[in-house]
Enzyme design. Structure first.
Site, PDB file in Angstrom:
ATOM      1  N   ASP A   1      77.792  37.267  35.134  1.00  0.00           N
ATOM      2  CA  ASP A   1      78.768  36.744  36.094  1.00  0.00           C
ATOM      3  C   ASP A   1      79.164  37.897  37.023  1.00  0.00           C
ATOM      4  OD1 ASP A   1      81.087  35.828  37.358  1.00  0.00           O
ATOM      5  OD2 ASP A   1      81.802  34.775  35.569  1.00  0.00           O
TER       6      ASP A   1
ATOM      7  N   THR B   1      74.895  29.069  36.495  1.00  0.00           N
ATOM      8  CA  THR B   1      75.803  27.924  36.522  1.00  0.00           C
ATOM      9  C   THR B   1      74.934  26.667  36.611  1.00  0.00           C
ATOM     10  OG1 THR B   1      75.890  27.771  38.925  1.00  0.00           O
ATOM     11  CG2 THR B   1      77.452  29.298  37.877  1.00  0.00           C
TER      12      THR B   1
ATOM     13  N   ASP C   1      84.175   8.639  53.752  1.00  0.00           N
ATOM     14  CA  ASP C   1      83.897   9.961  54.319  1.00  0.00           C
ATOM     15  C   ASP C   1      84.405  11.082  53.404  1.00  0.00           C
ATOM     16  OD1 ASP C   1      82.867  11.670  56.165  1.00  0.00           O
ATOM     17  OD2 ASP C   1      84.106  10.980  57.837  1.00  0.00           O
TER      18      ASP C   1
ATOM     19  N   TYR D   1      85.644  25.516  50.041  1.00  0.00           N
ATOM     20  CA  TYR D   1      84.419  26.333  50.037  1.00  0.00           C
ATOM     21  C   TYR D   1      84.408  27.298  51.215  1.00  0.00           C
ATOM     22  CZ  TYR D   1      79.606  27.515  51.340  1.00  0.00           C
ATOM     23  OH  TYR D   1      78.478  28.195  51.733  1.00  0.00           O
TER      24      TYR D   1
ATOM     25  N   THR E   1      78.198  32.070  55.747  1.00  0.00           N
ATOM     26  CA  THR E   1      77.843  30.767  56.283  1.00  0.00           C
ATOM     27  C   THR E   1      78.531  30.516  57.626  1.00  0.00           C
ATOM     28  OG1 THR E   1      78.285  28.405  55.938  1.00  0.00           O
ATOM     29  CG2 THR E   1      79.675  29.903  54.717  1.00  0.00           C
ATOM     30  N   ASP E   2      77.922  29.660  58.442  1.00  0.00           N
ATOM     31  CA  ASP E   2      78.571  29.296  59.712  1.00  0.00           C
ATOM     32  C   ASP E   2      79.834  28.474  59.479  1.00  0.00           C
ATOM     33  OD1 ASP E   2      77.355  26.921  58.861  1.00  0.00           O
ATOM     34  OD2 ASP E   2      76.326  26.521  60.746  1.00  0.00           O
ATOM     35  N   GLU E   3      80.005  27.968  58.231  1.00  0.00           N
ATOM     36  CA  GLU E   3      81.160  27.110  57.963  1.00  0.00           C
ATOM     37  C   GLU E   3      82.483  27.867  58.050  1.00  0.00           C
ATOM     38  OE1 GLU E   3      80.648  24.170  54.862  1.00  0.00           O
ATOM     39  OE2 GLU E   3      78.478  24.296  55.034  1.00  0.00           O
TER      40      GLU E   3
ATOM     41  N   LYS F   1      84.615  31.468  51.454  1.00  0.00           N
ATOM     42  CA  LYS F   1      83.582  32.314  52.080  1.00  0.00           C
ATOM     43  C   LYS F   1      84.210  33.161  53.199  1.00  0.00           C
ATOM     44  CE  LYS F   1      79.650  32.322  51.364  1.00  0.00           C
ATOM     45  NZ  LYS F   1      78.819  33.096  50.402  1.00  0.00           N
TER      46      LYS F   1
HETATM   47  P1  NAD Z   1      73.126  27.592  45.165  1.00  0.00           P
HETATM   48  O1  NAD Z   1      74.364  26.864  44.736  1.00  0.00           O
HETATM   49  O2  NAD Z   1      71.818  26.877  45.188  1.00  0.00           O
HETATM   50  O3  NAD Z   1      72.920  28.887  44.256  1.00  0.00           O
HETATM   51  C1  NAD Z   1      73.984  29.715  43.877  1.00  0.00           C
HETATM   52  C2  NAD Z   1      73.498  30.622  42.732  1.00  0.00           C
HETATM   53  O4  NAD Z   1      74.577  31.510  42.415  1.00  0.00           O
HETATM   54  C3  NAD Z   1      73.140  29.862  41.459  1.00  0.00           C
HETATM   55  O5  NAD Z   1      71.920  30.368  40.922  1.00  0.00           O
HETATM   56  C4  NAD Z   1      74.310  30.164  40.518  1.00  0.00           C
HETATM   57  O6  NAD Z   1      73.945  30.172  39.141  1.00  0.00           O
HETATM   58  C5  NAD Z   1      74.710  31.545  40.994  1.00  0.00           C
HETATM   59  N1  NAD Z   1      76.128  31.861  40.676  1.00  0.00           N
HETATM   60  C6  NAD Z   1      77.208  31.055  40.891  1.00  0.00           C
HETATM   61  N2  NAD Z   1      78.317  31.675  40.451  1.00  0.00           N
HETATM   62  C7  NAD Z   1      77.933  32.892  39.962  1.00  0.00           C
HETATM   63  C8  NAD Z   1      78.627  33.977  39.399  1.00  0.00           C
HETATM   64  N3  NAD Z   1      79.971  33.951  39.214  1.00  0.00           N
HETATM   65  N4  NAD Z   1      77.931  35.081  39.028  1.00  0.00           N
HETATM   66  C9  NAD Z   1      76.577  35.121  39.204  1.00  0.00           C
HETATM   67  N5  NAD Z   1      75.867  34.107  39.725  1.00  0.00           N
HETATM   68  C10 NAD Z   1      76.543  33.002  40.104  1.00  0.00           C
HETATM   69  O7  NAD Z   1      73.488  28.182  46.592  1.00  0.00           O
HETATM   70  P2  NAD Z   1      72.542  28.437  47.871  1.00  0.00           P
HETATM   71  O8  NAD Z   1      72.504  27.196  48.684  1.00  0.00           O
HETATM   72  O9  NAD Z   1      71.307  29.108  47.434  1.00  0.00           O
HETATM   73  O10 NAD Z   1      73.448  29.477  48.679  1.00  0.00           O
HETATM   74  C11 NAD Z   1      73.320  30.880  48.452  1.00  0.00           C
HETATM   75  C12 NAD Z   1      74.295  31.610  49.364  1.00  0.00           C
HETATM   76  O11 NAD Z   1      74.012  31.281  50.727  1.00  0.00           O
HETATM   77  C13 NAD Z   1      75.752  31.229  49.135  1.00  0.00           C
HETATM   78  O12 NAD Z   1      76.518  32.404  49.242  1.00  0.00           O
HETATM   79  C14 NAD Z   1      76.071  30.279  50.270  1.00  0.00           C
HETATM   80  O13 NAD Z   1      77.425  30.353  50.622  1.00  0.00           O
HETATM   81  C15 NAD Z   1      75.178  30.817  51.371  1.00  0.00           C
HETATM   82  N6  NAD Z   1      74.732  29.844  52.381  1.00  0.00           N
HETATM   83  C16 NAD Z   1      74.144  28.674  51.991  1.00  0.00           C
HETATM   84  C17 NAD Z   1      73.674  27.791  52.972  1.00  0.00           C
HETATM   85  C18 NAD Z   1      72.973  26.515  52.591  1.00  0.00           C
HETATM   86  O14 NAD Z   1      72.670  25.698  53.476  1.00  0.00           O
HETATM   87  N7  NAD Z   1      72.651  26.271  51.344  1.00  0.00           N
HETATM   88  C19 NAD Z   1      73.825  28.104  54.330  1.00  0.00           C
HETATM   89  C20 NAD Z   1      74.440  29.310  54.685  1.00  0.00           C
HETATM   90  C21 NAD Z   1      74.881  30.174  53.698  1.00  0.00           C
HETATM   91  P1  TYD Z   2      75.659  19.218  52.568  1.00  0.00           P
HETATM   92  O1  TYD Z   2      74.197  19.249  52.295  1.00  0.00           O
HETATM   93  O2  TYD Z   2      76.603  19.034  51.435  1.00  0.00           O
HETATM   94  O3  TYD Z   2      75.981  20.562  53.378  1.00  0.00           O
HETATM   95  P2  TYD Z   2      77.353  21.006  54.158  1.00  0.00           P
HETATM   96  O4  TYD Z   2      78.437  20.080  53.815  1.00  0.00           O
HETATM   97  O5  TYD Z   2      77.584  22.371  53.614  1.00  0.00           O
HETATM   98  O6  TYD Z   2      76.999  20.983  55.609  1.00  0.00           O
HETATM   99  O7  TYD Z   2      75.937  18.059  53.620  1.00  0.00           O
HETATM  100  C1  TYD Z   2      75.315  18.040  54.890  1.00  0.00           C
HETATM  101  C2  TYD Z   2      75.901  16.898  55.664  1.00  0.00           C
HETATM  102  O8  TYD Z   2      75.517  15.670  55.042  1.00  0.00           O
HETATM  103  C3  TYD Z   2      77.430  16.872  55.698  1.00  0.00           C
HETATM  104  O9  TYD Z   2      77.855  16.398  56.969  1.00  0.00           O
HETATM  105  C4  TYD Z   2      77.806  15.877  54.623  1.00  0.00           C
HETATM  106  C5  TYD Z   2      76.664  14.896  54.668  1.00  0.00           C
HETATM  107  N1  TYD Z   2      76.335  14.217  53.380  1.00  0.00           N
HETATM  108  C6  TYD Z   2      76.256  12.805  53.320  1.00  0.00           C
HETATM  109  O10 TYD Z   2      76.471  12.109  54.314  1.00  0.00           O
HETATM  110  N2  TYD Z   2      75.948  12.236  52.124  1.00  0.00           N
HETATM  111  C7  TYD Z   2      75.724  12.968  51.001  1.00  0.00           C
HETATM  112  O11 TYD Z   2      75.471  12.365  49.915  1.00  0.00           O
HETATM  113  C8  TYD Z   2      75.778  14.402  51.083  1.00  0.00           C
HETATM  114  C9  TYD Z   2      75.525  15.249  49.879  1.00  0.00           C
HETATM  115  C10 TYD Z   2      76.079  14.979  52.299  1.00  0.00           C
END
Ligand code: NAD
Ligand code: TYD
Length: 342
Positions: A59, A36, A275, A153, A125-127, A157
């Site tokens: 996918d 994606t 916000d 989102y 995720t903790d969310e 999850k």
């Molecule tokens: P990201 O958006 O960087 O990467 C997601 C990947 O999934 C991409 O490579 C995308 O191409 C692929 N993808 C999306 N839809 C798909 C589909 N239908 N089939 C196959 N591949 C698909 O996300 P990330 O930040 O690396 O997060 C990875 C996982 O960790 C997610 O499940 C997210 O919920 C979880 N997570 C992320 C964070 C964070 O801070 N980023 C924290 C806790 C948990």
């Molecule tokens: P983000 O990286 O999108 O992670 P998440 O919403 O999953 O925690 O955002 C982290 C925090 O930063 C969140 O409180 C939203 C805030 N934020 C901004 O204030 N400005 C921005 O441009 C972005 C992308 C996030």
């Protein structure tokens, strides 16, 4: 041993593949990714030619394709990172979040049931726990905290997590779930807070803070998350949820000020903008369970991790500049163009 890693062309999945390549060189790694907007094949350039690595563009909702892959590869373990992961995008277009995050999870688990599996691990995720009030710093998310998601989102999850636990109870699928706090580090897509602020600061562009910037996140360096998942795969108990986080709570405005300082940029680049809808105030993980049961503790201190991350973005500007020169421009205009300064 053969492991399918979904979403491996994204931020955490790619870091996990690199970590596994380094620590478990005998494991055959199959990266499944739909590519994606968030997936980037160039991220995987260093592992692409490894004979023990295979990339499959697929996918996770494509049942026929997923079953065919399971028939070919007979995986022992599946680690599901694939997801739509950005809260702001989920507010604009929830449907694809339900499709990938819920139906994709179901499709993968159906394949696991059909072909057999030693472990299905869901990266969550903790969310899913919703948020905590700023004025109650004594409260933390434990694995028993009720699910109380705020955004499309996190709701998607949380739905997936419920489905994973239901597949364990109903079909005896050997599952584990990790619920991690906010990650940061190399290869994070520049729509998320830390890389977006680094990229904008380097271009002397405004640094858009949502609202007052008091929202708190519990930041973890991505490699520590990878180590936690590895520990759960090796020693975690089937059917269990493990929270992953490192008692590293920071409010957004402080992070952005640290980035300005590290890059020697003026704080007057910071602008407070409208916000986020339903913006969660505070996330904070209690990691006691994973520490006690599996001996996991975060190793990278925030100051060191942020410095390493900033250095990575400085050293790899082509990686993120290619991203922000394309469709990202339309995204940025759509998300930030209409956000009034406050
Ligand atoms: P990201 O958006 O960087 O990467 C997601 C990947 O999934 C991409 O490579 C995308 O191409 C692929 N993808 C999306 N839809 C798909 C589909 N239908 N089939 C196959 N591949 C698909 O996300 P990330 O930040 O690396 O997060 C990875 C996982 O960790 C997610 O499940 C997210 O919920 C979880 N997570 C992320 C964070 C964070 O801070 N980023 C924290 C806790 C948990
Ligand atoms: P983000 O990286 O999108 O992670 P998440 O919403 O999953 O925690 O955002 C982290 C925090 O930063 C969140 O409180 C939203 C805030 N934020 C901004 O204030 N400005 C921005 O441009 C972005 C992308 C996030």
């Amino acid at each position: 041993m053969t492991m399918i890693v979904t979403g491996g062309a994204g931020f955490i999945g790619a870091n996990f593949l690199f970590y596994m390549r380094k620590t478990h060189p005998d494991t055959r790694l199959i990266c499944v990714d739909k590519l994606t907007y968030a997936g980037n094949l160039s991220t995987l350039a260093t592992v692409m030619d490894d004979p023990n690595f295979r990339f499959v563009k697929l996918d996770i909702c494509d049942r026929v394709g997923v079953y065919q892959l399971f028939e070919e590869e007979k995986p022992d373990v599946v680690v599901n990172f694939a997801a739509e992961s950005h809260v702001d995008r989920s507010i604009e277009t929830p449907e694809v979040f339900l499709q990938t995050n819920v139906i994709g999870t179901e499709t993968l688990m159906d394949a696991c049931r059909r072909y057999g599996i030693q472990r299905y691990h869901q990266v969550s995720t903790d969310e899913v726990y919703g948020d905590l009030p700023l004025e109650r710093p004594d409260l933390f998310f434990t694995e028993e905290t009720p699910l109380h998601a705020s955004s499309p989102y996190s709701a998607s999850k949380a739905s997936a997590d419920l489905l994973v636990l239901a597949y364990h109870r109903t079909y005896g699928l050997p599952v584990t779930i990790s619920r991690c706090s906010n990650n940061y580090g190399p290869y994070q897509f520049p729509e998320k807070l830390i890389p977006l602020m680094i990229a904008n600061a380097l271009a002397d562009k405004p640094l858009p803070i949502y609202g007052r910037g008091e929202n708190v996140r519990d930041w973890l360096y991505v490699e520590d998350h990878c180590k936690a998942i590895d520990a759960i795969l090796q020693k975690g108990r089937v059917g269990q949820v493990y929270n992953v986080g490192g008692h590293n709570e920071m409010c957004n405005i402080d992070i952005v000020k640290r980035i300005c300082k590290a890059l020697d940029k003026p704080e007057n680049l910071i602008v407070h903008v409208e916000d986020r809808k339903g913006h969660d105030m505070r996330y904070a993980i209690d990691p006691t369970k994973i520490h006690r049961e599996l001996g996991w503790l975060p190793e990278t201190k925030f100051g060191d991790g942020l410095q390493k991350t900033i250095q990575w973005y400085l050293d790899n500007s082509k990686w993120w500049q290619d991203i922000i020169s394309g469709a990202y421009q339309d995204y940025y205009e759509k998300m930030y163009g209409k956000r009034a300064e406050v």
